[in-house]
Motif scaffolding. Structure first.
Motif, mmCIF file in Angstrom:
data_model
loop_
_atom_site.group_PDB
_atom_site.id
_atom_site.type_symbol
_atom_site.label_atom_id
_atom_site.label_comp_id
_atom_site.label_asym_id
_atom_site.label_seq_id
_atom_site.Cartn_x
_atom_site.Cartn_y
_atom_site.Cartn_z
ATOM 1 N N LYS A 385 0.820 -1.213 0.000
ATOM 2 C CA LYS A 385 0.000 0.000 0.000
ATOM 3 C C LYS A 385 0.852 1.261 0.000
ATOM 4 N N CYS A 437 -2.519 6.363 0.709
ATOM 5 C CA CYS A 437 -1.586 5.612 1.553
ATOM 6 C C CYS A 437 -1.880 5.747 3.044
ATOM 7 N N GLU A 440 -7.859 6.555 6.128
ATOM 8 C CA GLU A 440 -8.906 5.553 6.037
ATOM 9 C C GLU A 440 -9.969 6.053 5.058
ATOM 10 N N ARG A 458 1.348 8.150 11.168
ATOM 11 C CA ARG A 458 0.490 7.372 10.265
ATOM 12 C C ARG A 458 1.330 6.548 9.289
ATOM 13 N N ARG A 462 1.659 2.221 9.039
ATOM 14 C CA ARG A 462 1.244 1.476 7.849
ATOM 15 C C ARG A 462 2.382 0.737 7.173
#
Length: 579
Positions: A385, A437, A440, A458, A462
């Protein structure tokens, strides 16, 4: 499989259609494995019948020595002398002075051409390398300078991943009869020197490997004869004055090798018991071998020819003296010792090495050789992602980065795409890539700006969590996920009795048995080792009473472990006020 065959045909035009079908068969099992080099580069490995045949780095295909032994003429080959192989396997590139120039001349190659490296007298390749110069440039340079960048060698970890077979003996291709006759005479004269050993561990020092798996260590094989001689010297040098004088005449490295052998056999024969196994290799060195070191001398693996204790143990393992296994990821233990081995049975304690001096050395070494906490660094892997955010900086899926490197990538991306808010530089504008990326689905229509700290957190959340562990004197090991903390819990048993349970000590290089013994002496309570539920080879320490105060002092002050890696210290009993 069809695409792979096409790629192989394009990469190696010397393959005939029949050879290509034989190399990549239609029905036989062909496995694809993802591994990582020591530098963190992603490597795709293709195996057939459990042997690696190809490896791919950055979309470029390279054959392994297993493949080249079947198709020795696939690549242009350059010859070198057998002693040079030891340097190549140790991680060195092939310098032009190490290239043998035949009377027929060198093969004609251009810079960047993939080549094979062979040994004089045998056409079977022992290394795969890329030419750093063209043939004309090599000759113009007077055969000086770096000639080939070595990617993979016989006896490195990639070879070790296969069936560990030895190179076949293939006679050189000689068309001129006179040259052939002279070559045969030369072979007869030099056969003992240039014949390739049938056992790779007999004459080859592997050293640092060209390719390493993520959780694996390189297999060093020093000359077996040298290992045996050193082991014998460790047992014999101290027995007679003549041999002692011979030892003194050796260079410091040879003396350190002999000292390691002496302490190794002394520790195995008189210190280690069968009930101690499995025994962490770090504990064996620190608690057993150091105590066997003669007064006035000190063991220093860096001053020996082995450079790493793991390589010294591997040399002893090749002599069938002991067996070392990686019971936990990145942590090796001695699991078996052959006390009937002739070298152990023949060892005698050197004259003048009294039990009193041994006890004195033991105490001093325990004070000096304290446990060294491993260095643990959090790392992050680029996930699928996050590829759009990281590809501009040259990273791809699987790339491994530190937190500071991730931060630099984000800062460069924001500045390059001019995403800093003009009115408030504490905020970053969210473009399409950052939106996909980091946000949400429910946030994508609501958030148009992010604070820098929020942007970094963040991003880290991820990415794939990894961590690097570096034990003292060993190579760093990268593992997936976050490292589990040392877990301390207090359980209640029958009759309202409490016990303290400690888990995950092995992950930090601590020997559970040593921790249990130390705790038992400090708190004068019973301590036991029990299997850790849900695992195969890990154990937990259980000691009577709530001993968290003593554990905290030992782990944080004596062993110098960071507080964040110890979980459960808050369960310590509250101390009453002194009256």
């Amino acid at each position: 499989r069809k695409k792979l065959r096409t790629d192989v045909a394009a990469a190696f035009p010397n393959f005939s259609a029949e050879q290509l079908t034989e190399f990549i068969p239609n029905k036989e099992e062909l496995n694809v494995i993802k591994i990582y080099s020591h530098k963190g580069e992603a490597v795709t490995l293709y195996t057939n019948n459990r042997n690696p045949i190809l490896f791919e780095i950055e979309k470029a295909l390279y054959p392994t020595v297993y493949a080249l032994w079947v198709y020795p003429d696939l690549l242009p080959a350059f010859s070198t002398w057998p002693p040079v192989l030891q340097k190549l396997a140790g991680g060195a590139d092939l310098m032009l002075p190490g290239v043998a120039v035949p009377s027929s001349g060198l093969p004609q190659v251009e810079r960047g051409t993939l080549c094979a490296v062979t040994l004089l007298g045998n056409r079977a390749p022992v290394a795969v390398a890329v030419a750093m110069m063209s043939t004309a440039e090599m000759l113009a340079a007077g055969m000086k300078g770096k000639g080939f960048a070595v990617l993979h060698t016989y006896t490195d970890h990639l070879w070790w991943y296969g069936d560990k077979s030895y190179p076949p003996t293939l006679a050189p291709l000689i068309t001129d009869p006179a040259e052939k006759e002279s070559a045969e005479e030369e072979m007869e004269r030099k056969e003992p020197v240039i014949s390739l050993p049938t056992d790779p561990l007999q004459h080859v020092d592997v050293g640092d490997l060209s390719l390493k798996e993520q959780d694996s260590c390189a297999i060093l094989s020093a000359e077996e004869e040298l290992c045996e001689n050193r082991a014998a010297e460790g047992t014999e040098d101290a027995n007679t004055e003549v041999q002692q004088e011979a030892e003194d005449s050796r260079n410091p490295q040879e003396q350190m090798d002999a000292l390691f052998s002496q302490c190794f056999f002394h520790a195995l024969k008189y210190k280690v018991k069968k009930s101690d196994l499995p025994l962490l290799t770090s504990t064996f060195l620190r608690s057993h071998m150091f105590s066997c070191c003669p007064a006035g001398q000190q063991l220093d693996i860096k001053k020996s020819s082995y450079k790493k204790f793991s390589k010294f143990l591997q040399c002893m393992q090749h002599q069938k003296i002991l067996q070392v296994k990686e019971l936990n990821k990145g942590v090796e233990s001695i699991v078996e010792v052959d006390w009937r081995h002739p070298d152990i049975k023949a060892f005698a304690v050197p004259e003048g090495f009294s039990s009193a001096s041994a006890a004195q050395d033991d105490k001093s070494e325990d004070r000096e050789q304290v446990f060294r906490a491993p260095e643990i660094i959090p790392l992050y892997g680029v996930s699928t992602k996050m590829i759009p955010l990281f590809q501009e900086s040259g990273h791809k899926k699987g790339s491994i980065l530190s937190s500071s490197e991730v931060r630099n990538v984000i800062i460069n991306y924001v500045k390059t795409n001019e995403l800093v808010d003009e009115t408030n530089k504490n905020f970053v504008k969210v473009n399409a890539v950052l939106c996909d990326c980091l946000l949400e689905k429910s946030e994508q229509d609501e958030i148009s700006h992010l604070k820098w700290d929020d942007l970094f957190s963040r991003c880290l959340d991820r990415l794939q969590p990894l961590h690097q562990v570096t034990f003292f004197g060993q190579e760093p090991v990268v593992r997936k996920g976050n490292i589990e903390p040392i877990d301390i819990t207090v359980a209640q048993r029958s009759s309202n009795k409490k016990v303290t349970i400690i888990k995950n000590l092995e992950l930090y290089g601590l020997d559970p048995q040593c921790v249990a013994n130390t705790l038992q002496q400090k708190v004068q309570a019973s301590a036991t080792i029990t299997p850790l539920p849900g695992t195969k080879d890990r154990v937990q320490v259980q000691i009577q009473g709530n001993q968290i105060h003593h554990l905290a002092k030992m782990l944080l002050e004596e062993y110098q472990l960071p507080r964040r890696h110890v979980q459960g210290l808050e369960k310590a009993p509250k101390l009453g006020r002194k009256k």
